[in-house]
Design a protein around this motif. Sequence first.
Motif, PDB file in Angstrom:
ATOM      1  N   LEU A 277       0.560  -1.140  -0.272  1.00 10.39           N
ATOM      2  CA  LEU A 277       0.230  -0.011  -0.035  1.00 10.39           C
ATOM      3  C   LEU A 277       1.005   1.206  -0.060  1.00 10.39           C
ATOM      4  CD1 LEU A 277      -2.651   1.674   0.578  1.00 10.39           C
ATOM      5  CD2 LEU A 277      -3.005   1.501   3.135  1.00 10.39           C
ATOM      6  N   ARG A 278       0.826   1.905  -0.830  1.00 10.43           N
ATOM      7  CA  ARG A 278       1.996   2.790  -0.900  1.00 10.43           C
ATOM      8  C   ARG A 278       1.130   4.324  -1.371  1.00 10.43           C
ATOM      9  NH1 ARG A 278       5.217   0.223  -5.811  1.00 10.43           N
ATOM     10  NH2 ARG A 278       7.417   2.652  -4.727  1.00 10.43           N
ATOM     11  N   VAL A 279       1.672   5.531  -0.756  1.00  9.93           N
ATOM     12  CA  VAL A 279       0.857   7.054  -1.261  1.00  9.93           C
ATOM     13  C   VAL A 279       2.297   7.801  -1.262  1.00  9.93           C
ATOM     14  CG1 VAL A 279       0.455   7.286   1.089  1.00  9.93           C
ATOM     15  CG2 VAL A 279      -1.054   7.940  -0.409  1.00  9.93           C
ATOM     16  N   GLU A 280       1.688   8.324  -2.128  1.00  6.39           N
ATOM     17  CA  GLU A 280       2.749   9.470  -2.203  1.00  6.39           C
ATOM     18  C   GLU A 280       1.917  11.427  -2.260  1.00  6.39           C
ATOM     19  OE1 GLU A 280       6.753  10.869  -4.583  1.00  6.39           O
ATOM     20  OE2 GLU A 280       6.131   8.949  -4.874  1.00  6.39           O
ATOM     21  N   LEU A 281       2.083  11.997  -1.596  1.00  5.21           N
ATOM     22  CA  LEU A 281       1.503  13.611  -2.282  1.00  5.21           C
ATOM     23  C   LEU A 281       2.905  14.731  -2.638  1.00  5.21           C
ATOM     24  CD1 LEU A 281      -0.657  12.291  -0.748  1.00  5.21           C
ATOM     25  CD2 LEU A 281      -0.866  14.355   0.681  1.00  5.21           C
ATOM     26  N   SER A 282       2.600  15.311  -3.636  1.00 10.01           N
ATOM     27  CA  SER A 282       3.880  15.622  -3.917  1.00 10.01           C
ATOM     28  C   SER A 282       2.620  17.952  -3.633  1.00 10.01           C
ATOM     29  CB  SER A 282       3.869  15.633  -5.610  1.00 10.01           C
ATOM     30  OG  SER A 282       4.265  14.837  -6.063  1.00 10.01           O
ATOM     31  N   GLY A 283       3.689  18.319  -3.184  1.00  7.27           N
ATOM     32  CA  GLY A 283       2.569  19.512  -3.163  1.00  7.27           C
ATOM     33  C   GLY A 283       4.068  21.142  -3.272  1.00  7.27           C
ATOM     34  N   SER A 284       3.401  22.245  -3.911  1.00  2.83           N
ATOM     35  CA  SER A 284       4.312  22.971  -3.592  1.00  2.83           C
ATOM     36  C   SER A 284       5.625  23.288  -2.846  1.00  2.83           C
ATOM     37  CB  SER A 284       3.888  23.880  -4.128  1.00  2.83           C
ATOM     38  OG  SER A 284       2.943  24.524  -2.741  1.00  2.83           O
ATOM     39  N   ASP A 285       5.800  22.407  -1.777  1.00  6.13           N
ATOM     40  CA  ASP A 285       6.463  23.161  -1.405  1.00  6.13           C
ATOM     41  C   ASP A 285       7.776  21.979  -0.327  1.00  6.13           C
ATOM     42  OD1 ASP A 285       6.609  26.313  -1.221  1.00  6.13           O
ATOM     43  OD2 ASP A 285       5.102  26.113   0.913  1.00  6.13           O
ATOM     44  N   GLY A 286       6.747  21.046  -0.981  1.00  5.93           N
ATOM     45  CA  GLY A 286       7.234  19.667  -0.412  1.00  5.93           C
ATOM     46  C   GLY A 286       6.211  18.187  -0.657  1.00  5.93           C
ATOM     47  N   ALA A 287       6.949  16.633  -0.380  1.00  2.36           N
ATOM     48  CA  ALA A 287       6.340  15.848  -0.746  1.00  2.36           C
ATOM     49  C   ALA A 287       6.585  14.687   0.032  1.00  2.36           C
ATOM     50  CB  ALA A 287       7.119  14.883  -1.474  1.00  2.36           C
ATOM     51  N   ILE A 288       5.505  14.113   0.191  1.00  2.00           N
ATOM     52  CA  ILE A 288       4.989  12.828   1.492  1.00  2.00           C
ATOM     53  C   ILE A 288       5.306  11.705   0.749  1.00  2.00           C
ATOM     54  CG2 ILE A 288       5.201  13.821   3.755  1.00  2.00           C
ATOM     55  CD1 ILE A 288       2.170  12.493   3.442  1.00  2.00           C
ATOM     56  N   ALA A 289       6.117  10.345   0.854  1.00  2.00           N
ATOM     57  CA  ALA A 289       5.964   9.283   0.396  1.00  2.00           C
ATOM     58  C   ALA A 289       6.066   7.882   1.564  1.00  2.00           C
ATOM     59  CB  ALA A 289       6.735   8.727  -0.043  1.00  2.00           C
ATOM     60  N   PHE A 290       4.895   7.085   1.753  1.00  2.00           N
ATOM     61  CA  PHE A 290       4.874   5.963   2.356  1.00  2.00           C
ATOM     62  C   PHE A 290       4.181   4.226   1.758  1.00  2.00           C
ATOM     63  CE2 PHE A 290       2.156   3.036   4.580  1.00  2.00           C
ATOM     64  CZ  PHE A 290       2.441   2.714   5.563  1.00  2.00           C
ATOM     65  N   ASP A 291       5.325   3.711   2.172  1.00  2.00           N
ATOM     66  CA  ASP A 291       5.159   2.687   1.661  1.00  2.00           C
ATOM     67  C   ASP A 291       4.236   1.525   2.317  1.00  2.00           C
ATOM     68  OD1 ASP A 291       5.277  -0.298   0.484  1.00  2.00           O
ATOM     69  OD2 ASP A 291       6.449   0.416  -1.207  1.00  2.00           O
ATOM     70  N   PHE A 292       3.656   0.636   2.475  1.00  2.00           N
ATOM     71  CA  PHE A 292       2.702  -0.646   4.147  1.00  2.00           C
ATOM     72  C   PHE A 292       4.469  -1.556   3.978  1.00  2.00           C
ATOM     73  CE2 PHE A 292       1.295  -3.764   5.875  1.00  2.00           C
ATOM     74  CZ  PHE A 292       0.853  -3.361   7.422  1.00  2.00           C
ATOM     75  N   GLU A 293       4.694  -1.664   2.880  1.00  2.00           N
ATOM     76  CA  GLU A 293       6.143  -2.656   2.769  1.00  2.00           C
ATOM     77  C   GLU A 293       7.520  -2.506   3.835  1.00  2.00           C
ATOM     78  OE1 GLU A 293       6.328  -4.233  -0.742  1.00  2.00           O
ATOM     79  OE2 GLU A 293       4.649  -5.775  -0.953  1.00  2.00           O
ATOM     80  N   ASP A 294       7.410  -1.044   3.739  1.00  2.00           N
ATOM     81  CA  ASP A 294       8.161  -0.891   4.880  1.00  2.00           C
ATOM     82  C   ASP A 294       7.081  -0.261   6.177  1.00  2.00           C
ATOM     83  OD1 ASP A 294      10.961  -0.235   5.910  1.00  2.00           O
ATOM     84  OD2 ASP A 294      11.831   1.155   4.847  1.00  2.00           O
ATOM     85  N   PRO A 295       6.804  -0.616   6.849  1.00  2.00           N
ATOM     86  CA  PRO A 295       5.486   1.063   7.846  1.00  2.00           C
ATOM     87  C   PRO A 295       5.909   1.149   8.958  1.00  2.00           C
ATOM     88  CG  PRO A 295       5.729  -1.852   8.227  1.00  2.00           C
ATOM     89  CD  PRO A 295       6.627  -1.656   7.406  1.00  2.00           C
ATOM     90  N   ASN A 296       7.328   1.466   9.518  1.00  2.00           N
ATOM     91  CA  ASN A 296       7.412   2.088  10.247  1.00  2.00           C
ATOM     92  C   ASN A 296       8.061   3.578   9.221  1.00  2.00           C
ATOM     93  OD1 ASN A 296       6.853   0.992  13.065  1.00  2.00           O
ATOM     94  ND2 ASN A 296       8.160  -0.436  11.760  1.00  2.00           N
ATOM     95  N   VAL A 297       8.430   3.722   8.177  1.00  2.00           N
ATOM     96  CA  VAL A 297       9.296   4.611   7.344  1.00  2.00           C
ATOM     97  C   VAL A 297       8.459   6.040   6.834  1.00  2.00           C
ATOM     98  CG1 VAL A 297      11.263   5.609   6.000  1.00  2.00           C
ATOM     99  CG2 VAL A 297      10.881   3.415   7.681  1.00  2.00           C
ATOM    100  N   LEU A 298       8.616   7.080   7.156  1.00  2.00           N
ATOM    101  CA  LEU A 298       7.350   8.138   5.814  1.00  2.00           C
ATOM    102  C   LEU A 298       8.886   8.368   5.255  1.00  2.00           C
ATOM    103  CD1 LEU A 298       5.324   9.613   5.261  1.00  2.00           C
ATOM    104  CD2 LEU A 298       5.749  10.869   7.095  1.00  2.00           C
ATOM    105  N   GLN A 299       8.504   9.053   4.202  1.00  2.00           N
ATOM    106  CA  GLN A 299       9.742   9.587   3.025  1.00  2.00           C
ATOM    107  C   GLN A 299       9.215  11.043   3.571  1.00  2.00           C
ATOM    108  OE1 GLN A 299      10.818   7.838  -0.185  1.00  2.00           O
ATOM    109  NE2 GLN A 299      11.845   6.225   1.189  1.00  2.00           N
ATOM    110  N   PHE A 300       9.817  11.997   3.428  1.00  2.00           N
ATOM    111  CA  PHE A 300       9.815  13.536   3.578  1.00  2.00           C
ATOM    112  C   PHE A 300      10.696  14.047   3.021  1.00  2.00           C
ATOM    113  CE2 PHE A 300       9.557  17.573   5.709  1.00  2.00           C
ATOM    114  CZ  PHE A 300       8.011  18.350   5.442  1.00  2.00           C
ATOM    115  N   TYR A 301      10.054  15.579   2.093  1.00  2.00           N
ATOM    116  CA  TYR A 301      10.981  16.392   0.825  1.00  2.00           C
ATOM    117  C   TYR A 301      10.917  17.294   1.183  1.00  2.00           C
ATOM    118  CZ  TYR A 301      13.552  18.149  -3.410  1.00  2.00           C
ATOM    119  OH  TYR A 301      14.315  18.559  -3.809  1.00  2.00           O
ATOM    120  N   ASP A 302      11.316  18.081   1.345  1.00  5.82           N
ATOM    121  CA  ASP A 302      11.647  19.688   2.308  1.00  5.82           C
ATOM    122  C   ASP A 302      11.710  20.832   1.016  1.00  5.82           C
ATOM    123  OD1 ASP A 302      11.253  22.266   3.171  1.00  5.82           O
ATOM    124  OD2 ASP A 302      11.542  21.680   5.339  1.00  5.82           O
ATOM    125  N   ALA A 303      11.237  20.653   0.757  1.00  4.89           N
ATOM    126  CA  ALA A 303      11.628  22.007  -0.837  1.00  4.89           C
ATOM    127  C   ALA A 303      12.765  23.089  -1.077  1.00  4.89           C
ATOM    128  CB  ALA A 303      10.463  21.922  -1.859  1.00  4.89           C
TER     129      ALA A 303
END
Length: 402
Positions: A277-303
């Motif tokens: 289960l993978r979800v990614e949101l892309s915004g004007s100032d950053g992004a987040i990405a999550f994958d339940f096969e790595d369930p304790n991790v959130l990837q965050f991009y601060d533009a």
Amino acid sequence: MTQDVLGVAMVGAGFMGATHSQAWRVAPAFFDLPLAPVRRVVVGRRADATEQAAQRWGWEGSSTDWRSVLERDDVQLVDICTPGDSHVEIAIAALEAGKHVLCEKPLANSVADAERMAAAARAAAKQGVFAMVGFSYRRMPAIGLAKQLVEQGRLGEIRQIRAVYLQDWLTDAEAPMTWRLEKHLAGSGALGDIGAHAIDLAQHLAGDEVASVSGMLTTFVHERPRLAEQRGLSGIAGTERGQVTVDDAALFTARFAGGPIGSFEATRFATGRKNALRVELSGSDGAIAFDFEDPNVLQFYDARLPQETLGFQRIQATEPVHPWVDAWWPVGHGLGYEHGFVNEVADLVRDIGAGRQPEPSFDDGLQVQRVLDAIERSAAAGSAWTAVDGADAEVPARRMDA
């Protein structure tokens, strides 16, 4: 002081019954709850198997008649873990009997049934009786953190959303039939079973609703062997085959009411993907990405960071400041699939104790049901852009501007 008791009856003794049983068993051991959940009775179709489930999972008793538990004064909540075709009847009857309800997703097998359930829940809420739909992935700490970052404005304007739910348990064409492959029981296939989770997470994280869709559904394997036990016979061998009447895979694009566009996929034929289960949101100032096969991790991009330090940050969401984590293990000792259900039950009990509407509500479940329905209607019309019922948005032209 004697803690007030919340007597629970669970309807459904299969896979979901096991996960919910674990949640009711564990939640009061880890969370400080205003009510003490007591597992009164589990209800199933076969008396012997249901009694075995009751003994294994620690329920006080078992039954094959869900209606009878609604008459019990020692039951205050009904937990529905059955196939989707029975949700509407059980949920409405329980709410009208003054019982709180937790119902597994998707809420129902049709928009009409989901509307009836949501209306019953709104009426019950006026009497202090509450209903919640079980989108358990909302309760993963990494998802809770992602929601906080969005609400804090760390992503800026949300522009694109990508969500997929990939499994491979049906890639073998000779894998046996299950109720999940029959439309009259399940409502839909991969679309409703796992696609509903992707839709709910995308809407939940974005704080926005899908307004229109263009979808495609396909079935790769049209018939499968039935196990002998499904035909009322002994043993497991057999030659009878059943017809698959649901989708194996669903693809759709979407426009959200607030402006973002989205792409979605739900399939049980993604070879090698077990529960992605993978979800990614892309915004004007950053992004987040999550994958339940790595369930304790959130990837965050601060533009907004300096160019020399730009890049996705891998956040291990196991700190006490992360949602729900402080009730669990020391830092770095991650949570898994079952913990989403435990956190869900804890939140539900706390909301009931406080006399407030738990989330996601049946109205939230109805919104997801309307999206599922629009996707099916779009697919039937050759992927034509289709408005979600009740959405306040125009359907885009068939040919999109470049």
